[in-house]
Design a protein around this motif. Structure first.
Motif, mmCIF file in Angstrom:
data_model
loop_
_atom_site.group_PDB
_atom_site.id
_atom_site.type_symbol
_atom_site.label_atom_id
_atom_site.label_comp_id
_atom_site.label_asym_id
_atom_site.label_seq_id
_atom_site.Cartn_x
_atom_site.Cartn_y
_atom_site.Cartn_z
ATOM 1 N N ARG A 68 -27.210 -19.117 -105.145
ATOM 2 C CA ARG A 68 -27.282 -17.682 -104.914
ATOM 3 C C ARG A 68 -28.294 -17.359 -103.815
ATOM 4 O O ARG A 68 -28.073 -16.493 -102.973
ATOM 5 C CB ARG A 68 -27.649 -16.959 -106.211
ATOM 6 N N TYR A 215 -21.465 -24.593 -112.396
ATOM 7 C CA TYR A 215 -22.146 -23.379 -111.950
ATOM 8 C C TYR A 215 -22.252 -22.305 -113.031
ATOM 9 O O TYR A 215 -23.264 -21.587 -113.074
ATOM 10 C CB TYR A 215 -21.487 -22.797 -110.703
ATOM 11 N N GLU A 219 -25.858 -20.782 -113.059
ATOM 12 C CA GLU A 219 -25.994 -19.445 -112.485
ATOM 13 C C GLU A 219 -27.184 -18.718 -113.102
ATOM 14 O O GLU A 219 -27.356 -18.688 -114.324
ATOM 15 C CB GLU A 219 -24.711 -18.643 -112.722
#
Length: 232
Positions: A68, A215, A219
């Motif tokens: 991110r 992920y 995340e």
């Protein structure tokens, strides 16, 4: 009526538990104990990926996951370099913008503008490469972006010294090599901060911690993702 041992064995009461039976949790098949239909104790596969404990690090220790962070940096660079390109092109194309009385000053201005257009164009492309590299977990793309960060820093140092010397030569008639070390140290720190999440993402992809499949587990965001779901 009481069954003897042979009858119990034949009926399957004494069969030991096996892991051949499979239960499906979400999209992940997990082995189960045939005696009670429950996943083995301690099996990580029994937990959906998005509820498993995060294994990778957080950018800056608390901000977000490295993927991110790289995507955010790429978007910032795309916006900044696009604006820089627009202004640089306008500076050389609009009449009167670069019209100086002193030809030498105008030459310096035009040279700097050309450099800015070239470096901004490459930075724009590299930002797109970083975005795609993070999107598709592509290590070579991310390495290429890191290389450009280093080259871009070296160019900024070189161009900065050259500009100072050119202006100083116009003012004094002599070239005195000046090195504003404070400015370049600051640029080095900023460049290191840009590189840091890219290196972190590369290391996590290489180790297998970060991937398309994992992920949902990795995340994280301090503000944009509901991380409470991990504790449900």
């Amino acid at each position: 009526m009481t069954m003897n041992a042979a009858e119990k064995t034949e009926a399957g009461f004494n069969n030991p538990p096996t892991v051949e039976a499979v239960a499906v949790t979400g999209l992940t098949p997990v082995p189960v104990n045939a005696s009670n239909g429950q996943p083995p104790v301690g099996s990580r596969q029994a937990i959906p990926m998005h509820q498993q404990e995060k294994q990778g690090a957080k950018c800056c220790g608390c901000c977000c996951d490295y993927r991110r962070a790289v995507i955010i940096i790429a978007i910032i660079f795309i916006c900044v370099t696009a604006i820089s390109l627009i202004f640089a092109v306008l500076a050389v194309s609009l009449p009167g913008v670069s019209n100086f009385d002193d030809d030498e000053i105008e030459e310096i201005f035009n040279g700097n503008t050309t450099r800015n257009i070239a470096t901004s164009a490459v930075s724009f492309v590299m930002a797109l490469v970083a975005l795609l590299g993070a999107r598709f977990y592509n290590i070579p793309m991310l390495c290429l972006v890191i290389l450009w960060f280093l080259v871009s820093y070296a160019l900024s140092v070189y161009f900065g010294i050259d500009n100072i010397n050119q202006v100083n030569a116009l003012e004094t008639g002599d070239v005195e090599y000046r090195y504003p070390i404070g400015v370049f140290v600051g640029q080095a720190i900023v460049t290191a901060l840009w590189i840091y999440p890219h290196v972190g993402l590369i290391l996590e992809i290489r180790s297998g911690i970060m991937s398309r499949e994992t992920y949902p587990r990795e995340e994280y965001s301090c503000c944009c993702v509901d991380n409470r779901r991990r504790h449900q």
